[in-house]
Design a protein around this motif. Structure first.
Motif, PDB file in Angstrom:
ATOM      1  N   ALA A  29      25.178 -31.969 -25.372  1.00 10.37           N
ATOM      2  CA  ALA A  29      24.526 -33.172 -25.868  1.00 10.37           C
ATOM      3  C   ALA A  29      23.354 -33.453 -24.943  1.00 10.37           C
ATOM      4  CB  ALA A  29      25.497 -34.344 -25.893  1.00 10.37           C
ATOM      5  N   GLY A  30      22.300 -33.968 -25.504  1.00 13.03           N
ATOM      6  CA  GLY A  30      21.122 -34.243 -24.694  1.00 13.03           C
ATOM      7  C   GLY A  30      20.504 -35.572 -25.041  1.00 13.03           C
ATOM      8  N   ALA A  31      19.783 -36.095 -24.075  1.00 12.52           N
ATOM      9  CA  ALA A  31      19.050 -37.343 -24.291  1.00 12.52           C
ATOM     10  C   ALA A  31      17.794 -37.308 -23.436  1.00 12.52           C
ATOM     11  CB  ALA A  31      19.915 -38.545 -23.926  1.00 12.52           C
ATOM     12  N   SER A  32      16.789 -37.982 -23.935  1.00 12.46           N
ATOM     13  CA  SER A  32      15.537 -38.126 -23.189  1.00 12.46           C
ATOM     14  C   SER A  32      15.189 -39.601 -23.091  1.00 12.46           C
ATOM     15  CB  SER A  32      14.396 -37.391 -23.896  1.00 12.46           C
ATOM     16  OG  SER A  32      14.625 -36.006 -23.886  1.00 12.46           O
ATOM     17  N   SER A  33      14.525 -39.955 -22.012  1.00  6.06           N
ATOM     18  CA  SER A  33      14.073 -41.336 -21.857  1.00  6.06           C
ATOM     19  C   SER A  33      13.038 -41.633 -22.934  1.00  6.06           C
ATOM     20  CB  SER A  33      13.493 -41.550 -20.459  1.00  6.06           C
ATOM     21  OG  SER A  33      12.396 -40.680 -20.249  1.00  6.06           O
ATOM     22  N   PRO A  34      12.815 -42.892 -23.241  1.00  5.39           N
ATOM     23  CA  PRO A  34      11.846 -43.227 -24.309  1.00  5.39           C
ATOM     24  C   PRO A  34      10.464 -42.610 -24.109  1.00  5.39           C
ATOM     25  CG  PRO A  34      13.094 -45.169 -23.697  1.00  5.39           C
ATOM     26  CD  PRO A  34      13.473 -44.088 -22.716  1.00  5.39           C
ATOM     27  N   ASP A  35      10.026 -42.480 -22.853  1.00 10.47           N
ATOM     28  CA  ASP A  35       8.704 -41.893 -22.601  1.00 10.47           C
ATOM     29  C   ASP A  35       8.760 -40.377 -22.455  1.00 10.47           C
ATOM     30  OD1 ASP A  35       9.890 -41.557 -20.123  1.00 10.47           O
ATOM     31  OD2 ASP A  35       8.355 -42.677 -19.000  1.00 10.47           O
ATOM     32  N   GLY A  36       9.958 -39.786 -22.537  1.00 14.31           N
ATOM     33  CA  GLY A  36      10.110 -38.342 -22.431  1.00 14.31           C
ATOM     34  C   GLY A  36      10.058 -37.817 -21.015  1.00 14.31           C
ATOM     35  N   GLY A  37      10.025 -38.694 -20.035  1.00 14.72           N
ATOM     36  CA  GLY A  37       9.902 -38.269 -18.634  1.00 14.72           C
ATOM     37  C   GLY A  37      11.187 -37.745 -18.029  1.00 14.72           C
ATOM     38  N   VAL A  38      12.321 -38.164 -18.571  1.00 12.89           N
ATOM     39  CA  VAL A  38      13.614 -37.729 -18.049  1.00 12.89           C
ATOM     40  C   VAL A  38      14.424 -37.155 -19.202  1.00 12.89           C
ATOM     41  CG1 VAL A  38      15.750 -38.455 -16.918  1.00 12.89           C
ATOM     42  CG2 VAL A  38      13.588 -39.538 -16.279  1.00 12.89           C
ATOM     43  N   THR A  39      14.995 -35.974 -18.977  1.00  8.30           N
ATOM     44  CA  THR A  39      15.852 -35.334 -19.974  1.00  8.30           C
ATOM     45  C   THR A  39      17.156 -34.938 -19.293  1.00  8.30           C
ATOM     46  OG1 THR A  39      13.931 -34.462 -21.154  1.00  8.30           O
ATOM     47  CG2 THR A  39      16.059 -33.431 -21.617  1.00  8.30           C
ATOM     48  N   VAL A  40      18.280 -35.249 -19.951  1.00  5.91           N
ATOM     49  CA  VAL A  40      19.604 -34.918 -19.418  1.00  5.91           C
ATOM     50  C   VAL A  40      20.373 -34.162 -20.492  1.00  5.91           C
ATOM     51  CG1 VAL A  40      21.787 -35.858 -18.560  1.00  5.91           C
ATOM     52  CG2 VAL A  40      19.628 -36.962 -17.930  1.00  5.91           C
ATOM     53  N   VAL A  41      21.050 -33.088 -20.082  1.00  6.03           N
ATOM     54  CA  VAL A  41      21.918 -32.319 -20.966  1.00  6.03           C
ATOM     55  C   VAL A  41      23.330 -32.411 -20.392  1.00  6.03           C
ATOM     56  CG1 VAL A  41      22.448 -30.040 -21.926  1.00  6.03           C
ATOM     57  CG2 VAL A  41      20.069 -30.744 -21.601  1.00  6.03           C
TER      58      VAL A  41
END
Length: 187
Positions: free
Chosen positions: A41-53
């Motif tokens: 599962a992944g998510a990115s911060s609203p500005d796309g600066g941080v991505t976590v898997v």
């Protein structure tokens, strides 16, 4: 004597069918374990600066930052990282609950419990969490071949499976009574 023999044969066939059903459902445990081990599962911060898997159990597998995120300073980076981590871990938990529920059935409302807990933790509504789940979880098609049990539930028959017909009661002998009590599903 022939009627009693026929009834014993019917009971034995019902027993064999039950054994095959259990074998088929337990065979699905390996598939569920495999699907859970491959869960991402992944998510990115609203500005796309941080991505976590994340993976099973919300284990963090990867974290990526853009140069723009790093330039915002430690406080903003920390806040973006924590929010993105929560989203990715939450998505992993929802997907994991869906996989388990698909294989074990909905007797305990596992997905609903996860959604309620997350709604409370994230300060949102269950409906909003359910809509996220719908976006995250692609619809799976049921297998076309009747011999493919990979998508069947494991610990109980699927809802659309009819229970086996009860054999006709003919009074019966002690052996007949023994078999009926032995295989009575209500015990």
């Amino acid at each position: 004597m022939a009627a009693e023999f026929e009834q014993l044969v019917t009971e034995f066939e019902r027993f064999q069918s039950g054994i095959r059903n259990v074998d088929e459902r337990f065979a699905g445990l390996g598939a569920m374990r495999q699907q859970l081990s491959e869960l991402r599962a992944g998510a990115s911060s609203p500005d796309g600066g941080v991505t976590v898997v994340t993976g099973p159990g919300g284990a963090v597998l990867d974290v990526k930052f853009t140069d723009a995120a790093l330039a915002k300073g430690p406080q903003a980076l920390s806040a973006a990282l924590m929010a993105t981590l929560r989203e990715a871990v939450g998505e992993a938990a929802r997907r994991q609950a869906v996989l388990v529920q698909e294989h074990l059935g909905d007797d305990h409302g596992l997905v609903d419990q996860v959604l309620e807990t997350q709604a409370e933790a994230f300060g949102t509504t269950v409906e909003e969490m359910r809509s996220k789940l719908a976006e995250e979880t692609p619809a799976r098609e049921r297998p076309a071949a009747p011999d493919d049990f990979s998508e069947e539930r494991v610990l109980r028959p699927s809802d659309d499976a009819a229970p086996p017909p009860a054999p006709p009661s003919t009074g019966g002998s002690a052996g007949d009574t023994f078999l009926k009590n032995l295989f009575d599903e209500e015990d």
